[in-house]
Design a protein around this motif. Structure first.
Motif, PDB file in Angstrom:
ATOM      1  N   ASP A   1       0.864  -1.182   0.000  1.00 32.29           N
ATOM      2  CA  ASP A   1       0.000   0.000   0.000  1.00 32.29           C
ATOM      3  C   ASP A   1       0.896   1.227   0.000  1.00 32.29           C
ATOM      4  N   ILE A   2       0.418   2.304  -0.612  1.00 29.79           N
ATOM      5  CA  ILE A   2       1.234   3.512  -0.724  1.00 29.79           C
ATOM      6  C   ILE A   2       0.445   4.734  -0.265  1.00 29.79           C
ATOM      7  N   ASP A   3       1.128   5.660   0.376  1.00 30.79           N
ATOM      8  CA  ASP A   3       0.588   6.971   0.712  1.00 30.79           C
ATOM      9  C   ASP A   3       1.657   7.993   0.337  1.00 30.79           C
ATOM     10  N   ARG A   4       1.315   8.847  -0.645  1.00 32.93           N
ATOM     11  CA  ARG A   4       2.271   9.834  -1.146  1.00 32.93           C
ATOM     12  C   ARG A   4       3.529   9.130  -1.653  1.00 32.93           C
ATOM     13  N   SER A   5       4.660   9.303  -0.965  1.00 29.72           N
ATOM     14  CA  SER A   5       5.894   8.680  -1.462  1.00 29.72           C
ATOM     15  C   SER A   5       6.387   7.565  -0.541  1.00 29.72           C
ATOM     16  N   THR A   6       5.508   7.089   0.352  1.00 24.32           N
ATOM     17  CA  THR A   6       5.906   6.036   1.293  1.00 24.32           C
ATOM     18  C   THR A   6       5.079   4.778   1.060  1.00 24.32           C
ATOM     19  N   LEU A   7       5.775   3.679   0.793  1.00 22.26           N
ATOM     20  CA  LEU A   7       5.111   2.405   0.497  1.00 22.26           C
ATOM     21  C   LEU A   7       5.368   1.417   1.627  1.00 22.26           C
ATOM     22  N   LEU A   8       4.321   0.682   1.984  1.00 22.83           N
ATOM     23  CA  LEU A   8       4.419  -0.396   2.962  1.00 22.83           C
ATOM     24  C   LEU A   8       4.304  -1.730   2.250  1.00 22.83           C
ATOM     25  N   PHE A   9       5.029  -2.738   2.731  1.00 20.26           N
ATOM     26  CA  PHE A   9       4.740  -4.086   2.226  1.00 20.26           C
ATOM     27  C   PHE A   9       4.942  -5.123   3.319  1.00 20.26           C
ATOM     28  N   GLY A  10       4.143  -6.205   3.205  1.00 18.80           N
ATOM     29  CA  GLY A  10       4.167  -7.285   4.187  1.00 18.80           C
ATOM     30  C   GLY A  10       4.571  -8.584   3.526  1.00 18.80           C
ATOM     31  N   CYS A  11       5.276  -9.405   4.288  1.00 19.12           N
ATOM     32  CA  CYS A  11       5.969 -10.550   3.692  1.00 19.12           C
ATOM     33  C   CYS A  11       5.770 -11.814   4.526  1.00 19.12           C
ATOM     34  N   ASP A  12       6.035 -12.963   3.912  1.00 18.60           N
ATOM     35  CA  ASP A  12       5.978 -14.245   4.625  1.00 18.60           C
ATOM     36  C   ASP A  12       7.218 -14.503   5.476  1.00 18.60           C
ATOM     37  N   ASN A  13       8.183 -13.589   5.445  1.00 16.87           N
ATOM     38  CA  ASN A  13       9.355 -13.749   6.313  1.00 16.87           C
ATOM     39  C   ASN A  13       9.111 -13.132   7.696  1.00 16.87           C
ATOM     40  N   GLU A  14       7.832 -12.880   7.997  1.00 14.84           N
ATOM     41  CA  GLU A  14       7.399 -12.358   9.299  1.00 14.84           C
ATOM     42  C   GLU A  14       7.948 -10.954   9.565  1.00 14.84           C
ATOM     43  N   ALA A  15       7.961 -10.153   8.515  1.00 16.50           N
ATOM     44  CA  ALA A  15       8.435  -8.775   8.658  1.00 16.50           C
ATOM     45  C   ALA A  15       7.537  -7.835   7.860  1.00 16.50           C
ATOM     46  N   ILE A  16       7.521  -6.567   8.299  1.00 18.86           N
ATOM     47  CA  ILE A  16       6.881  -5.503   7.521  1.00 18.86           C
ATOM     48  C   ILE A  16       7.969  -4.499   7.132  1.00 18.86           C
ATOM     49  N   TYR A  17       7.795  -3.885   5.981  1.00 17.16           N
ATOM     50  CA  TYR A  17       8.823  -2.996   5.447  1.00 17.16           C
ATOM     51  C   TYR A  17       8.208  -1.655   5.080  1.00 17.16           C
ATOM     52  N   VAL A  18       9.007  -0.598   5.247  1.00 18.70           N
ATOM     53  CA  VAL A  18       8.634   0.750   4.848  1.00 18.70           C
ATOM     54  C   VAL A  18       9.650   1.211   3.802  1.00 18.70           C
TER      55      VAL A  18
END
Length: 345
Positions: free
Chosen positions: A322-339
């Motif tokens: 998901d994205i807001d302006r210039s910042t994107l979030l993503f979720g993974c099966d490696n049990e982590a979230i990324y910005v």
């Protein structure tokens, strides 16, 4: 990982991640949904700053959820719907005062099920204002509204195989994609339970349709992702023959996302662990309302579309973005979230 990417270990596989958009200001909070736990969770996050002036995600509140979280969609600033692998859909509210917590307002329990009585996963849902449409492994379509408990309409045998994705094209029209790659447009004003149009994701390759997204301002421009990693683009005003088809990811496309404010930017993620940013902005700034600048129709021909990988390929599936302006979030099966910060759009 690049300097603009920050990962945080969260001890659970993330199936969905969604910004909580604010009015006219940058989003500062977001939701995640988990899968593959005995009891899963929907978690509400914010960003905090440590002594080194680094920001990191911090949990505000969490809510136990039965089954895997298969979708999260906001229908207003504080209300959202969540779907389950046990065939249910729930309407929840984030109550900010006196402290943030979740309140469940409505539950449509087990509205997806097989004739044997077993649960069927609610594989996807789409929203249009207060209206909600859900599809599932049982081939059923449910039309719901946040205003009432009883489903507005159920199309019992919408498909003979599992439906994997759905999207509101307009208030009275939805598009579904199934296990065999059949795409169907449904006119909800029609009392008969038959699609208005049926076409194939791909005439050449038989693959399932696993994700759909429409252009934010021109909903007739639709992009679908295949189980083989392909991307297909249609302009549904003209015909159901794709205006572009390309082999993209190495494996199934998990999610497709147009940037809401700058829709010449498209983002895709994959079970192969890839996260790509597609940009079709021309030097002339031609947009999709120009007849010859259909999304992706010139890829490979004259290099008008640039594709950038936003992170090194993960060893596990990237399930949601998901994205807001210039910042994107993503979720993974490696049990982590990324910005991912400072994306050029």
């Amino acid at each position: 990982m690049g300097e603009n990417i920050q990962g945080s270990f969260v001890s659970e596989k993330i199936s969905k991640i969604r910004w909580k958009h604010e009015d006219f200001t940058e989003a500062k909070t977001f939701l995640t949904g988990s899968w593959d736990n005995p009891v899963n969770k929907i978690t509400y996050w914010t960003f905090e700053t440590n002594e080194d002036n680094e920001t990191y995600p911090a949990v505000i509140s969490s809510h136990a959820f039965l089954g895997d979280v298969t979708e999260l969609k906001f229908i207003s600033k504080d209300f959202f719907v969540a779907s389950s692998s046990l065939g249910s859909v729930r309407l929840l509210q984030i109550q900010e005062n006196p402290y943030a917590q979740f309140k469940e307002h409505m539950s449509w329990d087990f509205i997806h099920n097989f004739k044997t009585g077993d649960y069927a996963s609610c594989t996807a849902l789409s929203t249009f204002e207060q209206d909600i449409v859900s599809v599932g492994e049982d081939g059923r379509i449910n039309l719901l509204t946040a205003r009432q408990k009883k489903p507005v309409r159920t199309i019992e045998n919408a498909d003979s195989c599992s439906l994997y994705c759905v999207d509101f094209l307009r208030h009275s029209e939805i598009l579904t994609g199934n296990l065999r790659g059949h795409m169907k447009v449904w006119d909800l004003r029609n009392d008969q339970d038959i699609p208005a149009t049926t076409f194939m994701l791909s005439e050449q390759l038989k693959t399932e349709a696993v994700s759909i997204a429409h252009h934010p301002t021109q909903r007739h421009i639709v992009v679908a992702g295949g189980g083989d990693g392909s991307l297909t683009v249609w302009d549904l005003r003209h015909n159901t023959y794709p205006i572009s088809q390309l082999n993209a990811h190495a494996r199934s496309v998990s999610e497709i996302l147009f940037h809401p404010d700058r829709p010449e930017n498209l983002f895709t993620c994959s079970v192969s662990g890839e996260l790509w940013h597609w940009n079709n902005a021309q030097k002339t700034k031609m947009k999709l309302d120009s007849i010859d600048s259909h999304w992706l129709n010139t890829i490979g021909a004259n290099g008008k579309v640039s594709v950038v990988s936003l992170c090194t390929a993960m060893h596990k599936p990237i399930n949601s973005i998901d994205i807001d302006r210039s910042t994107l979030l993503f979720g993974c099966d490696n049990e982590a979230i990324y910005v991912v910060k400072d994306i050029i759009v």
